[in-house]
Write an enzyme that holds these catalytic residues in place. Structure first.
Site, PDB file in Angstrom:
ATOM      1  CD  GLU A 178       0.951  -9.321   1.448  1.00 12.86           C
ATOM      2  OE1 GLU A 178       0.073  -8.642   0.866  1.00 12.86           O
ATOM      3  OE2 GLU A 178       0.717 -10.406   1.995  1.00 12.86           O
ATOM      4  N   PRO A 179       4.997  -4.882  -0.168  1.00 13.68           N
ATOM      5  CG  PRO A 179       7.190  -4.061  -0.141  1.00 13.68           C
ATOM      6  CD  PRO A 179       6.294  -5.092   0.501  1.00 13.68           C
ATOM      7  N   GLY A 222       0.766  -1.243   0.000  1.00 14.85           N
ATOM      8  CA  GLY A 222       0.000   0.000   0.000  1.00 14.85           C
ATOM      9  C   GLY A 222       0.790   1.282   0.000  1.00 14.85           C
ATOM     10  CB  CYS A 229     -10.517   2.664 -32.203  1.00 16.83           C
ATOM     11  SG  CYS A 229      -9.615   2.686 -33.737  1.00 16.83           S
TER      12      CYS A 229
HETATM   13  C1  LIG Z   1      -2.942  -8.367  -0.901  1.00 21.15           C
HETATM   14  C2  LIG Z   1      -2.078  -7.339  -1.524  1.00 21.15           C
HETATM   15  N1  LIG Z   1      -0.821  -7.200  -1.067  1.00 21.15           N
HETATM   16  C3  LIG Z   1       0.020  -6.277  -1.593  1.00 21.15           C
HETATM   17  C4  LIG Z   1      -0.391  -5.457  -2.619  1.00 21.15           C
HETATM   18  C5  LIG Z   1       0.581  -4.460  -3.168  1.00 21.15           C
HETATM   19  O1  LIG Z   1       0.124  -3.186  -2.964  1.00 21.15           O
HETATM   20  P1  LIG Z   1       1.035  -1.934  -3.334  1.00 21.15           P
HETATM   21  O2  LIG Z   1       1.480  -2.114  -4.720  1.00 21.15           O
HETATM   22  O3  LIG Z   1       0.143  -0.784  -3.163  1.00 21.15           O
HETATM   23  O4  LIG Z   1       2.165  -1.920  -2.359  1.00 21.15           O
HETATM   24  C6  LIG Z   1      -1.688  -5.557  -3.120  1.00 21.15           C
HETATM   25  C7  LIG Z   1      -2.142  -4.658  -4.196  1.00 21.15           C
HETATM   26  O5  LIG Z   1      -3.260  -4.404  -4.443  1.00 21.15           O
HETATM   27  C8  LIG Z   1      -2.556  -6.535  -2.567  1.00 21.15           C
HETATM   28  O6  LIG Z   1      -3.803  -6.688  -3.023  1.00 21.15           O
END
Ligand SMILES: Cc1ncc(COP(=O)(O)O)c(C=O)c1O
Length: 414
Positions: free
Chosen positions: A273-274, A239, A343
C-alpha cells in the site's frame, strides 16, 4: 526529461518551465509530473515482478481524481482510509474488488458501505469492529472479506508521529491476539478471513523492520493455516520512504528483497500500500515571494504567499523539504527563514536555509510535496485551497481549480 530539474537555469517539470505554468495558473500551486509518477510506479512494480502482488495506492497520500486515474491506468488498485476515500476511488473508476479499506475508527456507516460494495478486504482493527462487520454483513445476507491489522510491536525507525506499528500506537491488534481472533472470525457467518495486514509507519528508509514484519505475518499465516484458516493474502501496508534530502533513499529492490523471502514461503498473494513513494517526489508546491526583510539582529525572512495551509508537513512532522528559487538569481546564498503568510510562528516552511538573492514576486518551489501535501490543506485564515496542475503526455492541465471565495462560503447559512 522527467520530474523536476533545472533546465537553462530555470526549474522545469518534465521539461516545461515551472515559471510559465505558474504564470498561467497563479500561486500557490501544486504541480505534478506525470512522468515521475509513472517512473516511481514502474520501479516499485518491477521490484516485485517475480511474485504475485498488487499495488494498492494509499489514497491518503493524494486523492485528486486525475492522479488516481493515472495510477489506475498503470495497474494500481486502491487503499482507502475513510468513506470519502472509498468514494474517491469509485469516482476514479476503481472497482470495489480493487479497494482495501483500512483505518482505525471506521464508523458503522463507512463499514456498511464497504460491506455493501463488497470491497476486496476490510482491514479490521479490533474484536469489536469484527463483530460490527459481521452483524452488518449478516443483515445484508452477504459475507464480508476481512483481514486483521496486526500490531507487531516493531519500531520502523521513523518520526514518532508517523510510526504506527508499536504496541503503544493506536493501530491494529497486538500480535498474540491475532491468531485466536482469526480463528474466531472463521466461525462467524458474516465474515470470511482472507488476510493479515500490517503498516509499520511511513518514510521508512531502513528496510530491516519491514523484513521482520514480513516474517511475523508469514509465521502467523502458517500458524492459522495449521488451525484450518486458509488466508489468501498478506498485506504489508505502505511506508517506503523517499529522499527528502535528495540523497537518502529507500530502494524498491532492497524493499522487495527484504520482504519477499518470508512471503514467498507462504505462497500467499502480496499486497503493498505505497503512498509517499509514488507521489512525493512527483509534486512540488510553488509559491511567490510576498515580502522579504532582514533587520540587524533578526534572521533574513523570505515571506511567501504559501505556508502551512497548503503544506503542513514541516510544522506537523518537523519534515524538511528542499526549497529552491524557480529562477535563481546570481549572488551569494544567505541563511534565511522561509515562512508563510499565516498568523502563526510555526508557519515556517524552511528554517536556516541557504538561499540566494530573492525579490518580491519571485517564484519559490518546495520540493517533494506531492504526497501528504494538498490532502492536508486547510482553509485556516480563510485561505482558499490552491490549484493543482498535472504535466503529462506533453501537456499540462488544471486537475483542480483554485477554490473561489464563493466556494469558501458555500456551505454557510448566514
Ligand atoms: C494503513 C496504511 N497503509 C498505507 C499507508 C501509506 O504509507 P506511505 O505513504 O508511507 O507509503 C499508510 C500511511 O500512513 C497507512 O496508514
Amino acid at each position: 526529461m522527467s520530474g523536476f530539474a533545472f533546465l537553462d537555469g530555470q526549474l522545469a517539470c518534465d521539461g516545461y518551465p515551472v515559471a510559465t505554468i505558474a504564470r498561467d495558473h497563479g500561486t500557490p500551486l501544486y504541480l505534478y509530473s506525470g512522468a515521475a509518477i509513472r517512473a516511481a510506479y514502474g520501479s516499485l512494480d518491477r521490484a516485485f515482478a517475480g511474485y504475485p502482488h498488487t499495488v494498492h495506492f494509499a489514497l491518503k497520500a493524494n486523492s485528486t481524481l486525475a492522479i488516481l486515474r493515472l495510477l489506475r491506468g498503470l495497474g494500481a488498485s486502491a487503499d482507502a482510509n475513510s468513506g470519502g476515500e472509498i468514494e474517491a476511488a469509485l469516482r476514479a473508476g476503481f472497482d470495489p474488488s480493487q479497494i482495501v479499506f483500512t483505518g482505525v475508527g471506521k464508523t458503522r456507516d463507512e463499514l456498511d458501505r464497504a460491506v455493501a460494495l463488497g470491497v476486496n478486504a476490510i482491514n479490521i482493527e479490533s474484536d469489536g469492529e469484527a463483530d460490527r462487520i459481521d452483524a452488518l454483513a449478516r443483515a445484508r445476507g452477504v459475507t464480508a472479506r476481512v483481514a486483521v491489522r496486526v500490531n507487531p510491536d516493531i519500531d520502523p525507525n521513523t518520526h514518532a508521529h508517523i510510526s504506527t506499528g508499536l504496541r503503544v500506537n493506536k493501530f491494529g491488534v497486538p500480535l498474540e491476539f491475532v491468531a485466536p481472533l482469526l480463528r474466531s472470525l472463521a466461525r462467524k457467518p458474516g465474515l470470511e478471513p482472507v488476510g493479515v495486514h500490517v503498516h509499520l509507519g511511513s518514510q521508512i528508509v531502513d528496510v530491516e523492520p519491514l523484513a521482520r514484519a514480513a516474517r511475523v505475518l508469514a509465521d502467523l499465516a502458517r500458524e492459522v493455516r495449521d488451525a484450518g484458516v486458509r488466508l489468501k493474502h498478506i498485506d504489508m501496508g505502505g511506508g517506503l520512504g523517499i529522499a527528502y534530502d535528495g540523497v537518502t533513499m529507500a530502494d524498491p529492490a532492497a524493499y522487495a528483497a527484504a520482504v519477499l523471502p518470508a512471503i514467498r514461503e507462504t505462497g500467499l498473494h502480496l499486497i503493498i500500500e505505497p503512498g509517499r513513494f509514488l507521489l512525493a517526489a512527483a509534486g512540488i508546491l510553488v509559491g511567490r515571494v510576498a515580502d522579504t526583510k532582514s533587520y540587524a539582529g533578526s534572521p533574513r525572512f523570505i515571506v511567501l504567499d504559501t505556508g502551512m495551509t497548503e503544506l503542513i508537513r514541516p510544522m506537523l512532522y518537523e519534515a524538511v523539504h528542499r526549497i529552491v528559487a524557480v529562477a535563481p538569481r546570481p549572488g551569494a546564498d544567505v541563511e534565511s527563514e522561509v515562512v508563510g503568510p499565516l498568523c502563526e510562528t510555526s508557519d515556517t516552511l524552511g528554517h536556516a536555509r541557504m538561499i540566494g538573492p530573492v525579490e518580491v514576486d519571485d517564484l519559490i518551489a518546495v520540493l517533494d510535496a506531492g504526497a501528504y501535501g494538498f490532502v492536508m490543506a486547510s482553509n485556516y485564515n480563510r485561505r482558499r485551497f490552491p490549484a493543482e496542475v498535472l504535466v503529462d503526455d506533453g501537456q499540462w492541465r488544471v486537475i483542480r481549480r483554485r477554490q473561489t471565495y464563493d466556494d469558501l462560503f458555500r456551505n454557510e447559512q448566514d
